[in-house]
Design a protein around this motif. Sequence first.
Motif, PDB file in Angstrom:
ATOM      1  N   PHE A  97       0.851  -1.191   0.000  1.00 33.82           N
ATOM      2  CA  PHE A  97       0.000   0.000   0.000  1.00 33.82           C
ATOM      3  C   PHE A  97       0.885   1.239   0.000  1.00 33.82           C
ATOM      4  O   PHE A  97       1.696   1.428   0.900  1.00 33.82           O
ATOM      5  CB  PHE A  97      -0.919   0.006   1.223  1.00 33.82           C
ATOM      6  CG  PHE A  97      -2.012   1.029   1.151  1.00 33.82           C
ATOM      7  CD1 PHE A  97      -3.263   0.698   0.673  1.00 33.82           C
ATOM      8  CD2 PHE A  97      -1.783   2.350   1.547  1.00 33.82           C
ATOM      9  CE1 PHE A  97      -4.275   1.644   0.598  1.00 33.82           C
ATOM     10  CE2 PHE A  97      -2.785   3.301   1.477  1.00 33.82           C
ATOM     11  CZ  PHE A  97      -4.032   2.948   0.994  1.00 33.82           C
ATOM     12  N   TRP A  98       0.730   2.065  -1.024  1.00 32.84           N
ATOM     13  CA  TRP A  98       1.538   3.275  -1.202  1.00 32.84           C
ATOM     14  C   TRP A  98       0.665   4.516  -1.083  1.00 32.84           C
ATOM     15  O   TRP A  98      -0.526   4.486  -1.383  1.00 32.84           O
ATOM     16  CB  TRP A  98       2.182   3.278  -2.589  1.00 32.84           C
ATOM     17  CG  TRP A  98       3.378   2.394  -2.668  1.00 32.84           C
ATOM     18  CD1 TRP A  98       3.426   1.034  -2.512  1.00 32.84           C
ATOM     19  CD2 TRP A  98       4.710   2.803  -2.932  1.00 32.84           C
ATOM     20  NE1 TRP A  98       4.704   0.587  -2.657  1.00 32.84           N
ATOM     21  CE2 TRP A  98       5.515   1.652  -2.925  1.00 32.84           C
ATOM     22  CE3 TRP A  98       5.303   4.038  -3.179  1.00 32.84           C
ATOM     23  CZ2 TRP A  98       6.886   1.707  -3.153  1.00 32.84           C
ATOM     24  CZ3 TRP A  98       6.667   4.086  -3.417  1.00 32.84           C
ATOM     25  CH2 TRP A  98       7.439   2.919  -3.395  1.00 32.84           C
ATOM     26  N   SER A 140      -2.870  17.127  -0.659  1.00 33.02           N
ATOM     27  CA  SER A 140      -3.670  16.037  -1.195  1.00 33.02           C
ATOM     28  C   SER A 140      -2.808  14.788  -1.299  1.00 33.02           C
ATOM     29  O   SER A 140      -1.583  14.860  -1.168  1.00 33.02           O
ATOM     30  CB  SER A 140      -4.245  16.408  -2.569  1.00 33.02           C
ATOM     31  OG  SER A 140      -3.210  16.732  -3.466  1.00 33.02           O
ATOM     32  N   VAL A 141      -3.464  13.663  -1.522  1.00 29.47           N
ATOM     33  CA  VAL A 141      -2.761  12.395  -1.664  1.00 29.47           C
ATOM     34  C   VAL A 141      -3.404  11.569  -2.769  1.00 29.47           C
ATOM     35  O   VAL A 141      -4.571  11.779  -3.125  1.00 29.47           O
ATOM     36  CB  VAL A 141      -2.768  11.560  -0.358  1.00 29.47           C
ATOM     37  CG1 VAL A 141      -2.049  12.277   0.769  1.00 29.47           C
ATOM     38  CG2 VAL A 141      -4.169  11.161   0.049  1.00 29.47           C
ATOM     39  N   ILE A 142      -2.624  10.645  -3.290  1.00 24.33           N
ATOM     40  CA  ILE A 142      -3.136   9.581  -4.154  1.00 24.33           C
ATOM     41  C   ILE A 142      -2.789   8.287  -3.445  1.00 24.33           C
ATOM     42  O   ILE A 142      -1.633   8.065  -3.067  1.00 24.33           O
ATOM     43  CB  ILE A 142      -2.508   9.624  -5.560  1.00 24.33           C
ATOM     44  CG1 ILE A 142      -2.922  10.903  -6.294  1.00 24.33           C
ATOM     45  CG2 ILE A 142      -2.917   8.377  -6.371  1.00 24.33           C
ATOM     46  CD1 ILE A 142      -2.274  11.086  -7.650  1.00 24.33           C
ATOM     47  N   LEU A 143      -3.789   7.458  -3.235  1.00 22.35           N
ATOM     48  CA  LEU A 143      -3.595   6.155  -2.610  1.00 22.35           C
ATOM     49  C   LEU A 143      -3.370   5.119  -3.695  1.00 22.35           C
ATOM     50  O   LEU A 143      -3.876   5.263  -4.810  1.00 22.35           O
ATOM     51  CB  LEU A 143      -4.832   5.774  -1.796  1.00 22.35           C
ATOM     52  CG  LEU A 143      -5.368   6.812  -0.811  1.00 22.35           C
ATOM     53  CD1 LEU A 143      -6.710   6.362  -0.245  1.00 22.35           C
ATOM     54  CD2 LEU A 143      -4.356   7.062   0.289  1.00 22.35           C
ATOM     55  N   ALA A 144      -2.627   4.077  -3.373  1.00 21.15           N
ATOM     56  CA  ALA A 144      -2.399   3.019  -4.355  1.00 21.15           C
ATOM     57  C   ALA A 144      -2.044   1.723  -3.646  1.00 21.15           C
ATOM     58  O   ALA A 144      -1.395   1.732  -2.604  1.00 21.15           O
ATOM     59  CB  ALA A 144      -1.283   3.401  -5.310  1.00 21.15           C
ATOM     60  N   ASP A 178      -7.307  10.182  -5.661  1.00 21.44           N
ATOM     61  CA  ASP A 178      -7.552   8.933  -6.374  1.00 21.44           C
ATOM     62  C   ASP A 178      -7.062   7.774  -5.521  1.00 21.44           C
ATOM     63  O   ASP A 178      -6.281   7.962  -4.579  1.00 21.44           O
ATOM     64  CB  ASP A 178      -6.815   8.929  -7.714  1.00 21.44           C
ATOM     65  CG  ASP A 178      -7.404   7.966  -8.743  1.00 21.44           C
ATOM     66  OD1 ASP A 178      -8.275   7.142  -8.375  1.00 21.44           O
ATOM     67  OD2 ASP A 178      -6.991   8.025  -9.905  1.00 21.44           O
ATOM     68  N   HIS A 179      -7.536   6.606  -5.848  1.00 16.05           N
ATOM     69  CA  HIS A 179      -7.015   5.356  -5.291  1.00 16.05           C
ATOM     70  C   HIS A 179      -6.816   4.446  -6.490  1.00 16.05           C
ATOM     71  O   HIS A 179      -7.775   4.094  -7.169  1.00 16.05           O
ATOM     72  CB  HIS A 179      -7.989   4.758  -4.284  1.00 16.05           C
ATOM     73  CG  HIS A 179      -7.441   3.562  -3.563  1.00 16.05           C
ATOM     74  ND1 HIS A 179      -7.952   3.127  -2.377  1.00 16.05           N
ATOM     75  CD2 HIS A 179      -6.423   2.707  -3.858  1.00 16.05           C
ATOM     76  CE1 HIS A 179      -7.282   2.069  -1.958  1.00 16.05           C
ATOM     77  NE2 HIS A 179      -6.353   1.793  -2.862  1.00 16.05           N
ATOM     78  N   ILE A 180      -5.577   4.112  -6.755  1.00 14.21           N
ATOM     79  CA  ILE A 180      -5.222   3.315  -7.931  1.00 14.21           C
ATOM     80  C   ILE A 180      -4.899   1.899  -7.489  1.00 14.21           C
ATOM     81  O   ILE A 180      -4.111   1.685  -6.572  1.00 14.21           O
ATOM     82  CB  ILE A 180      -4.031   3.954  -8.673  1.00 14.21           C
ATOM     83  CG1 ILE A 180      -4.440   5.344  -9.177  1.00 14.21           C
ATOM     84  CG2 ILE A 180      -3.565   3.056  -9.817  1.00 14.21           C
ATOM     85  CD1 ILE A 180      -3.313   6.188  -9.703  1.00 14.21           C
ATOM     86  N   ILE A 181      -5.523   0.932  -8.164  1.00  8.32           N
ATOM     87  CA  ILE A 181      -5.268  -0.472  -7.876  1.00  8.32           C
ATOM     88  C   ILE A 181      -4.493  -1.036  -9.061  1.00  8.32           C
ATOM     89  O   ILE A 181      -4.896  -0.898 -10.215  1.00  8.32           O
ATOM     90  CB  ILE A 181      -6.569  -1.272  -7.647  1.00  8.32           C
ATOM     91  CG1 ILE A 181      -7.222  -0.862  -6.328  1.00  8.32           C
ATOM     92  CG2 ILE A 181      -6.282  -2.749  -7.566  1.00  8.32           C
ATOM     93  CD1 ILE A 181      -8.193   0.200  -6.397  1.00  8.32           C
ATOM     94  N   VAL A 182      -3.353  -1.656  -8.765  1.00  6.75           N
ATOM     95  CA  VAL A 182      -2.459  -2.179  -9.793  1.00  6.75           C
ATOM     96  C   VAL A 182      -2.601  -3.696  -9.861  1.00  6.75           C
ATOM     97  O   VAL A 182      -2.508  -4.381  -8.839  1.00  6.75           O
ATOM     98  CB  VAL A 182      -0.997  -1.792  -9.486  1.00  6.75           C
ATOM     99  CG1 VAL A 182      -0.051  -2.405 -10.502  1.00  6.75           C
ATOM    100  CG2 VAL A 182      -0.841  -0.281  -9.445  1.00  6.75           C
ATOM    101  N   GLY A 183      -2.821  -4.193 -11.063  1.00  9.66           N
ATOM    102  CA  GLY A 183      -2.876  -5.635 -11.315  1.00  9.66           C
ATOM    103  C   GLY A 183      -1.725  -6.039 -12.208  1.00  9.66           C
ATOM    104  O   GLY A 183      -0.684  -5.386 -12.228  1.00  9.66           O
TER     105      GLY A 183
END
Length: 196
Positions: A97-98, A140-144, A178-183
């Motif tokens: 989790f970043w 602000s933040v971007i979650l990933a 945003d919250h980005i999910i990486v596959g």
Amino acid sequence: MDVEFTELHRLPDRELLHRVVGDGALGITSLARAFGLQLGDDTGYRNGSGHQLLLCARELMSRALAESIQCRPTLGQPREVQDFLRLKIGGLPYESFWVLFMDSQVRLIRAEELFRGTLTQTSVYPREIVKRALHFNAGSVILAHNHPSGISQPSRADEALTNAIKASLALVDVRVLDHIIVGDGESASMAALGLM
């Protein structure tokens, strides 16, 4: 000497470049200048296996992308942010989790792995994210995070976690962009999917 993928971020640019290009005709110093990197005087690094070369090249690419998104507002370049995250956490055998911390002009201050889990889950603590956001004075933040299963589709648990983090950060006037999910080779933006 082989280095684990998760430890490559600790190597200096000089060693990564040397592992990728060696002492060929182009020369490490010339290539470093082309990338705009400052190299120290230390020498004596050696190349590793083909797998190590690819890992080192991957780390160099993620550093170049991080530098690129630090210079300009991130909202205008969501593809670069997703490329950076795919290089950092795509293909890991565990959940990572970043958080990307942004300044008031939406430029990257810092990207950090805050939590590391297992094959199917990681424990994420909104309080720790708030502490780090305040530490960096982020606006602000971007979650990933990644899904080791390879599927980038957000789960219901991802949506609930995002809402909990948004609520916690809202108390200190930090927006979640945003919250980005990486596959596997792909990523999904919860903002683009209308889930934010």
